[in-house]
Write a protein that holds these residues in place. Structure first.
Motif, PDB file in Angstrom:
ATOM      1  N   LYS B  93       0.722  -1.292   0.063  1.00 63.96           N
ATOM      2  CA  LYS B  93       0.034   0.070  -0.124  1.00 63.96           C
ATOM      3  C   LYS B  93       0.743   0.999  -0.118  1.00 63.96           C
ATOM      4  O   LYS B  93       2.099   0.892   0.290  1.00 63.96           O
ATOM      5  CB  LYS B  93      -0.801  -0.007   1.436  1.00 63.96           C
ATOM      6  CG  LYS B  93      -2.355  -0.408   1.192  1.00 63.96           C
ATOM      7  CD  LYS B  93      -2.879  -0.037   2.557  1.00 63.96           C
ATOM      8  CE  LYS B  93      -4.180  -0.681   2.891  1.00 63.96           C
ATOM      9  NZ  LYS B  93      -4.465  -0.505   4.226  1.00 63.96           N
ATOM     10  N   TYR B  95       2.461   4.536   1.623  1.00 61.97           N
ATOM     11  CA  TYR B  95       2.530   5.019   2.870  1.00 61.97           C
ATOM     12  C   TYR B  95       1.536   6.139   2.984  1.00 61.97           C
ATOM     13  O   TYR B  95       0.921   6.249   4.193  1.00 61.97           O
ATOM     14  CB  TYR B  95       4.189   5.537   3.130  1.00 61.97           C
ATOM     15  CG  TYR B  95       4.124   6.283   4.391  1.00 61.97           C
ATOM     16  CD1 TYR B  95       3.619   5.956   5.593  1.00 61.97           C
ATOM     17  CD2 TYR B  95       4.955   7.338   4.496  1.00 61.97           C
ATOM     18  CE1 TYR B  95       3.884   6.367   6.633  1.00 61.97           C
ATOM     19  CE2 TYR B  95       5.327   7.943   5.575  1.00 61.97           C
ATOM     20  CZ  TYR B  95       4.742   7.619   6.951  1.00 61.97           C
ATOM     21  OH  TYR B  95       4.930   8.133   7.957  1.00 61.97           O
ATOM     22  N   ARG B  98      -1.704   4.899   4.011  1.00 64.94           N
ATOM     23  CA  ARG B  98      -1.781   4.336   5.210  1.00 64.94           C
ATOM     24  C   ARG B  98      -1.683   5.275   6.447  1.00 64.94           C
ATOM     25  O   ARG B  98      -2.385   5.040   7.560  1.00 64.94           O
ATOM     26  CB  ARG B  98      -0.314   3.359   5.617  1.00 64.94           C
ATOM     27  CG  ARG B  98      -0.228   2.003   4.914  1.00 64.94           C
ATOM     28  CD  ARG B  98       1.077   1.361   5.324  1.00 64.94           C
ATOM     29  NE  ARG B  98       1.330   0.355   4.499  1.00 64.94           N
ATOM     30  CZ  ARG B  98       1.030  -1.114   4.863  1.00 64.94           C
ATOM     31  NH1 ARG B  98       0.281  -1.370   5.783  1.00 64.94           N
ATOM     32  NH2 ARG B  98       1.163  -1.972   3.958  1.00 64.94           N
ATOM     33  N   HIS B 101      -5.475   6.515   6.360  1.00 63.11           N
ATOM     34  CA  HIS B 101      -6.120   5.390   7.277  1.00 63.11           C
ATOM     35  C   HIS B 101      -5.908   5.321   8.671  1.00 63.11           C
ATOM     36  O   HIS B 101      -6.867   5.435   9.413  1.00 63.11           O
ATOM     37  CB  HIS B 101      -5.805   4.049   6.748  1.00 63.11           C
ATOM     38  CG  HIS B 101      -6.554   2.878   7.362  1.00 63.11           C
ATOM     39  ND1 HIS B 101      -6.090   2.407   8.190  1.00 63.11           N
ATOM     40  CD2 HIS B 101      -7.869   2.622   7.079  1.00 63.11           C
ATOM     41  CE1 HIS B 101      -7.016   1.382   8.802  1.00 63.11           C
ATOM     42  NE2 HIS B 101      -8.066   1.606   8.124  1.00 63.11           N
ATOM     43  N   MET B 134      -0.405   3.078  13.320  1.00 63.36           N
ATOM     44  CA  MET B 134       0.716   2.462  12.642  1.00 63.36           C
ATOM     45  C   MET B 134       1.618   1.792  13.554  1.00 63.36           C
ATOM     46  O   MET B 134       2.860   1.636  13.488  1.00 63.36           O
ATOM     47  CB  MET B 134       1.363   3.256  11.748  1.00 63.36           C
ATOM     48  CG  MET B 134       0.730   3.861  10.561  1.00 63.36           C
ATOM     49  SD  MET B 134       1.639   4.663   9.431  1.00 63.36           S
ATOM     50  CE  MET B 134       2.561   3.370   8.573  1.00 63.36           C
TER      51      MET B 134
END
Lengths: 319, 305
Positions: B93, B95, B98, B101, B134
């Motif tokens: 994916k 960054y 990410r 999200h 993360m």
């Protein structure tokens, strides 16, 4: 297939083998084929050059871990004189994965620290493949403090897959040992030059990597995790290591562009292992050059520069 | 969804959504250790510690500081810092995606939250890692916020407290993330030069680059009970040494035994313990003489019983 050559080096290996063969023939039968040999040698160099001008990050990371790559103990006797290896952390033991001691660089007294991988299987095991345990980092710390106390410049050489991930290492506080070195190096009152000579693997590398000048040999790497490790965590597939190597910007060239390192020390055509003498010459002249420069900086300025350098690392947005 | 939740009329169920996103939905929670079914409000009152077996569930950074600091005064530090994808990093994916999200899921811009505030009337700077962002990984924003927290402590002559919960350096920021280890450690060295205390509270889990930098550099290292703390992850070690790891390996009690942490402190007693330690380190009168009795924090009263 020659195991001392990487897969992308194989065409070079084949050509070299052919040259060797011809040499053998020529001594044997007194036939003059030196022209042919010379021609092939030029061809071999051209081939090497063409392969090495477009290396991928993954290929560089393989070169950094090349089985023939020179290790710290190959360089020490060539760069320094009067090297006296010192042992032990005075607390638990002596870690052969971390080498350190006193030496002279062109006559000038210095302290040397660095990881050492092993060449053959026996030495690899003894040196734990260059993965230090806490006692290794604490030995390094002891030598750092010694460097400060006696006003000796500190030269560190990084070449490790990472700090050892083992039960005993955890028991003896691997994290603390690394953290303490980062802490101490940030204010150590002596010039520090760090050079990545092979594999700069994660926290285990950084633990001797905080300094006033950060250099890298051309085909060495420096990263937060090994490409294999990164691939298996982020891609959930260790086969994606080459993509991970690319994404992590781990080559000297990319890290210089990101201003994370100061100097790329050039390697001879085909990599450090193809011509140790030239590599040594480049390495020691870079060290001397930096040292001569750092000599002129006052200690307060030096520490201030080192601190500011650390503080400006990283990109973020501020609104 | 449990059978009980299914029985609830939907309008009761949706009530849960208004509260903090990090709190699991629904009215009931199950303790992952003793399997007791717990009423969520009660669990919240108890700092997310299981009242039956004292298991410490994970807390979000904001919940953590919310329950640690006095309600007033509070000033959040480094709020205008946001992450930047300089490397254009992309694995399975992007960054960038990410980050978006994680920001949406946690409501935070990055994985560290920092405040200048008070605990039981004692002024200090406190920061906490957001593990849901993360994996609490440390990138440039975490490093910078930590440094700003440290600098605020220096400027106002205050102690610094940090609650860590992190998997380590953020791989998507590559070497830039690794360097945050050196950056935060250097900042702590500066704090030390001003003779200001740093207390590191290691919570579940504190691993990798965060463990091998700021987390281990406390003048006092505190661990929460049964937190996983170490450099290499247990799976990596298992693969390397090819043997099963001993029971309780890399847990708080293991670290205490091996001399890595000073004390294990129950989350419900953290505030009192912190004030007691910090007043000694800063050579102030004991808390009971400090006029710190405007301690009307709800949970304090409960813990004193």
């Amino acid at each position: 297939m020659n195991l001392n050559f990487l897969d992308f080096e194989q065409p070079i290996a084949e050509l070299e083998a052919k040259i060797e063969e011809l040499r053998y023939v020529s001594t044997d039968k007194d036939i003059n084929i030196s022209d042919e040999i010379a021609r092939l040698q030029i061809k071999s160099q051209e081939l090497t050059r063409s392969i090495f001008t477009n290396l991928t990050a993954w290929q560089v990371s393989q070169l950094a871990r090349h089985p023939q790559r020179p290790y710290l103990l190959d360089y020490i006797p060539r760069i320094f004189t009067h090297f006296e290896e010192l042992h032990g952390d005075r607390m638990f033991g002596d870690d052969p994965a971390m080498v350190g001691g006193l030496a002279r660089l062109e006559g000038r007294p210095v302290v040397v620290i660095g990881q050492q991988k092993g060449r053959d299987l026996k030495e690899k095991l003894q040196r734990n493949f260059g993965m230090p345990r806490p006692e290794g980092y604490r030995k390094a710390m002891r030598l750092m403090n010694m460097a400060e106390r006696f006003h000796l410049p500190l030269l560190t050489f990084i070449d490790t897959p990472g700090a050892y991930p083992g039960v005993d290492a955890e028991e003896r506080g691997q994290s603390e040992a690394i953290a303490r070195n980062l802490y101490i190096m940030s204010t150590l009152r002596t010039p520090i030059i760090c050079t990545v000579i092979g594999e700069g693997g994660s926290g285990g590398a950084l633990a001797i990597g905080v300094g006033d000048r950060i250099c890298m040999l051309e085909y060495s790497t420096y990263s937060v995790i090994s490409p294999e490790g990164c691939a298996s965590i982020l891609w959930k597939n260790a086969d994606k290591a080459s993509e991970a190597a690319e994404a992590m910007n781990m080559t000297s060239q990319r890290l210089k562009e990101l201003e994370l390192i100061d100097t790329i020390i050039p390697e001879p055509l085909g990599g450090a292992h193809r011509d140790l003498d030239t590599t040594t010459k480049n390495l020691s002249s870079a060290l001397l050059e930096h040292l001569t420069f750092l000599d002129k900086v006052s200690m307060e300025d030096l520490l201030q520069m080192r601190y500011q350098r650390l503080m400006k690392v990283g990109y973020f947005e501020e609104t | 969804m449990s059978w009980f939740e299914k029985l609830l009329p939907s309008r009761i169920r949706t009530d849960g959504k208004k509260t903090k996103h990090t709190v699991p939905e629904g009215l009931w929670n199950k303790c992952p250790v003793c399997q007791t079914v717990l009423y969520r409000a009660e669990l919240e009152r108890n700092f997310q510690v299981c009242p039956k077996c004292s298991h410490h569930l994970r807390l979000s950074a904001r919940q953590r500081l919310e329950s640690f600091l006095d309600p007033e005064p509070r000033e959040e530090l480094g709020i205008n810092l946001a992450p930047q994808d300089r490397l254009k990093f992309r694995d399975s994916k992007k960054y960038k995606d990410r980050l978006l999200h994680a920001q949406k899921a946690t409501g935070e811009k990055d994985a560290l939250v920092a405040f200048k505030g008070q605990v039981l009337g004692l002024p200090l700077v406190a920061c906490a890692f957001e593990f849901e962002f993360m994996g609490g990984s440390m990138g440039a924003v975490v490093g910078e916020r930590f440094v700003r927290a440290t600098n605020t402590a220096i400027d106002h002559h205050l102690p610094l407290v940090c609650f860590t919960a992190s998997g380590g350096a953020r791989m998507q920021e590559a070497l830039l993330a690794l360097m945050q280890m050196a950056k935060t450690s250097a900042a702590l060295n500066r704090l030390n030069q001003h003779r200001l205390p740093f207390i590191s509270v290691l919570t579940d889990p504190t691993m990798g680059g965060v463990s091998a930098s700021l987390a281990m550099l406390g003048d006092i290292n505190i661990a929460e009970p049964n937190a996983l703390i170490g450099f290499a992850g247990p799976r990596v070690i298992e693969q390397t040494v090819r043997e099963t790891l001993p029971e309780g390996f890399q847990r708080s009690e293991f670290l205490l035994k091996h001399g890595v942490v000073d004390i294990i402190v129950d989350r419900r007693e953290m505030r009192q313990k912190m004030v007691s330690l910090l007043t000694i380190l800063t050579r102030q009168p004991p808390p009971e003489n400090l006029g710190l009795s405007r301690l009307t924090h709800q949970v304090t009263a409960e813990n004193n019983q």
